[in-house]
Design a protein around this motif. Structure first.
Motif, short mmCIF file in Angstrom:
data_model
loop_
_atom_site.label_atom_id
_atom_site.label_comp_id
_atom_site.label_asym_id
_atom_site.label_seq_id
_atom_site.Cartn_x
_atom_site.Cartn_y
_atom_site.Cartn_z
N VAL A 1 -0.81 9.45 -4.81
CA VAL A 1 -1.25 8.13 -4.34
C VAL A 1 -0.60 7.84 -2.99
CG1 VAL A 1 -1.12 5.64 -4.80
CG2 VAL A 1 -1.77 7.23 -6.63
N LYS A 2 0.70 8.09 -2.88
CA LYS A 2 1.41 7.83 -1.63
C LYS A 2 0.84 8.68 -0.50
CE LYS A 2 5.98 7.95 0.45
NZ LYS A 2 7.39 8.31 0.27
N GLU A 3 0.63 9.97 -0.75
CA GLU A 3 0.09 10.87 0.27
C GLU A 3 -1.32 10.45 0.68
OE1 GLU A 3 0.04 13.92 3.00
OE2 GLU A 3 1.73 13.22 1.81
N THR A 4 -2.13 10.03 -0.28
CA THR A 4 -3.49 9.58 0.02
C THR A 4 -3.47 8.34 0.89
OG1 THR A 4 -4.29 10.54 -2.05
CG2 THR A 4 -5.68 8.86 -1.01
N ARG A 5 -2.62 7.41 0.56
CA ARG A 5 -2.53 6.18 1.36
C ARG A 5 -2.07 6.47 2.78
NH1 ARG A 5 -0.28 2.64 -3.61
NH2 ARG A 5 -2.32 2.09 -4.47
N LEU A 6 -1.15 7.41 2.95
CA LEU A 6 -0.71 7.80 4.30
C LEU A 6 -1.87 8.41 5.09
CD1 LEU A 6 2.81 9.32 3.53
CD2 LEU A 6 2.32 7.20 4.78
#
Length: 139
Positions: free
Chosen positions: A108-113
């Motif tokens: 989720v964090k990587e996708t948001r970045l």
């Protein structure tokens, strides 16, 4: 060659739509792999078409512009934002379904970045680069 500014704007709109869809999938507390696969495919497809068009038509035309400021800015944009395609391909390669499930918060964090980087690129192109297209085409 005439650069179709409306088409570029439409492509950006489609990319933003796909980014919102992927963002909605990662807003869930647990992965929905079917929805995730669909959202990633749609974003990847639209991104590939858009970036290929820019690389083949927009950036070469603007970098060849008679106005040195326009040519410089286009070259700067191409260098600074040119890795988005590779970054997305790397993202797809490293995040298998099993890894997504086992490392959901990290995914989720990587996708948001990634989505933030795409949003930033679209914003800068719309505000700073694309307005130069009218100068390039004499319109």
């Amino acid at each position: 060659m005439r650069i179709d500014r409306k088409m570029l704007g439409d492509q950006h709109g489609a990319l933003e739509e796909s980014a919102r869809a992927l963002g909605a999938v990662v807003d869930a507390s647990a992965p929905d792999l079917e929805a995730l696969a669909k959202a990633k495919w749609q974003l990847g497809y639209r991104l590939a078409i858009h970036l290929a068009h820019e690389d083949q038509h927009v950036y070469p035309a603007l970098k060849a512009h008679a106005n040195g400021r326009v040519a410089h800015l286009a070259g700067l944009f191409e260098r600074e934002m040119g890795d988005l395609d590779q970054r997305f391909r790397d993202y797809l390669a490293i995040w298998s379904s099993n890894r997504v499930v086992s490392e959901w918060p990290a995914f989720v964090k990587e996708t948001r970045l990634l989505l933030a980087a795409l949003a930033q690129r679209i914003k800068l192109e719309e505000q700073e680069l694309y307005p130069l297209i009218g100068q390039e085409t004499g319109r």
